[in-house]
Write an enzyme that holds these catalytic residues in place. Sequence first.
Site, short mmCIF file in Angstrom:
data_model
loop_
_atom_site.label_atom_id
_atom_site.label_comp_id
_atom_site.label_asym_id
_atom_site.label_seq_id
_atom_site.Cartn_x
_atom_site.Cartn_y
_atom_site.Cartn_z
N ASP A 1 0.88 -1.38 -0.01
CA ASP A 1 -0.07 0.30 -0.17
C ASP A 1 0.86 1.27 0.34
O ASP A 1 1.12 2.18 0.82
CB ASP A 1 -1.28 -0.03 1.36
CG ASP A 1 -1.82 -1.37 1.51
OD1 ASP A 1 -2.10 -1.75 0.33
OD2 ASP A 1 -2.08 -1.80 2.55
N GLU B 1 -11.68 0.55 -2.71
CA GLU B 1 -10.64 0.68 -1.79
C GLU B 1 -9.18 1.54 -2.09
O GLU B 1 -9.20 1.47 -3.51
CB GLU B 1 -10.22 -0.85 -1.06
CG GLU B 1 -9.11 -1.26 -1.28
CD GLU B 1 -8.45 -3.02 -1.21
OE1 GLU B 1 -9.68 -3.10 0.16
OE2 GLU B 1 -7.73 -3.23 -1.61
O1 FUB Z 1 -3.06 -3.76 3.76
C1 FUB Z 1 -3.90 -4.15 3.84
C2 FUB Z 1 -5.27 -3.50 2.91
O2 FUB Z 1 -5.08 -3.97 1.57
C3 FUB Z 1 -5.51 -2.53 2.31
O3 FUB Z 1 -6.05 -1.30 3.49
C4 FUB Z 1 -5.99 -2.25 0.96
O4 FUB Z 1 -5.88 -1.00 0.11
C5 FUB Z 1 -5.44 -3.28 0.68
O5 FUB Z 1 -4.36 -3.08 -0.14
#
Ligand code: FUB
Length: 362
Positions: A52, A262
């Site tokens: 991320d 997301e």
């Molecule tokens: O790394 C945890 C979660 O996985 C992140 O918050 C999301 O965007 C995904 O990459």
Amino acid sequence: MPRFSAIAAITLSLIGGTAVVAQTARQDGDATPPPNARYLSQPLTREIFTADPSAHVFNGRIYIYASHDIESGVPNDDLGTQYAMRDYRVLSMDRPGGKVTVHPVALDLKDVRWAGKQMWAPDAAYKNGTYFLYFPAKDKQGIFRIGVATSKSPTGPFKADPEPMRGTYSMDPHVFTDTDGTSYLYVGGIWGGQLQNWATGTYNPDAGVTDLKQDDKPALMPKVARLDASMKQIAEPLQDVQILDEQGKPVLGGDHDRRFFEAAWTFKRGDTYYFTYSTGDTHKIAYATGKSPRGPFTYRGVVLNPVQGWTNHHSATQVGGKWYVFYHDTQISGKNHLRNVKMAPLTFNADGTIQTIDPFVR
Ligand code: FUB
């Protein structure tokens, strides 16, 4: 946020043949590179697992604020419970291709009074001599909130405020500062990111664990709010960021190739605002453009095709006049929850559209 390929699992149990599993799983964005392909980019570090990546240039140096993946021992599920991260580490380098420094712990879960678990994708900002780290974590009741922590150094250590930012929820915070100096906080993620639980404005524990399952209705949208002068609170309630299709209609919940999942990230190029995001279970980084940081944004296409691993999460940043995408995959571990960050050049066409990046050279 998911993290487990139901399709791959079914294929495993029904067929059990390695070749077939790899092929089916790849279609679900959850396996090895295509045959005879190599990776477009190599991991920026092999010292620790990172994911991320939110990249910023501060005082001419590149800083990457990343999730710090660990082996939690928690079984995979569609809510991402296995992503049980407990601290943040910052990476930095003086230029693309330069030596990467892995800095010490920038913020530890044990030092955040309100947080219980799961420190997911962070972001950072700078204003008036202070660096701000924005991070999601589940509170002691298991509800995702957004926290803020500050430091005089871009690499921390950061000191967290004792409470989450008022009026915030869900995860994957991102802060974009416009050319007029106004900063905006974007948040949101469906499935394990809990955005569906806030569809009515208050937390509904019975909203289900994925999306709203209303495929013919507008998809759940990410949220945005202006930050106040302190950069530590939102100055207004979170509101929808509209993502529209080519007809100007909201992208529908059933449109998994284009709907928001997301990983919101906004940037400005010329007069155009680019809103980029992950499509989650179709594993793409998509983009939409608009004339305001609040949207509406019109869907334009794909920034980054599916990488190795379930999640796809990125940032896009200009470094020394050139644009780069920072992203992650699972090249080192082969495991969805142990990721490594990478970067690659981002190219714009003359009309402002983005050339889709393939994370594999085929
Ligand atoms: O790394 C945890 C979660 O996985 C992140 O918050 C999301 O965007 C995904 O990459």
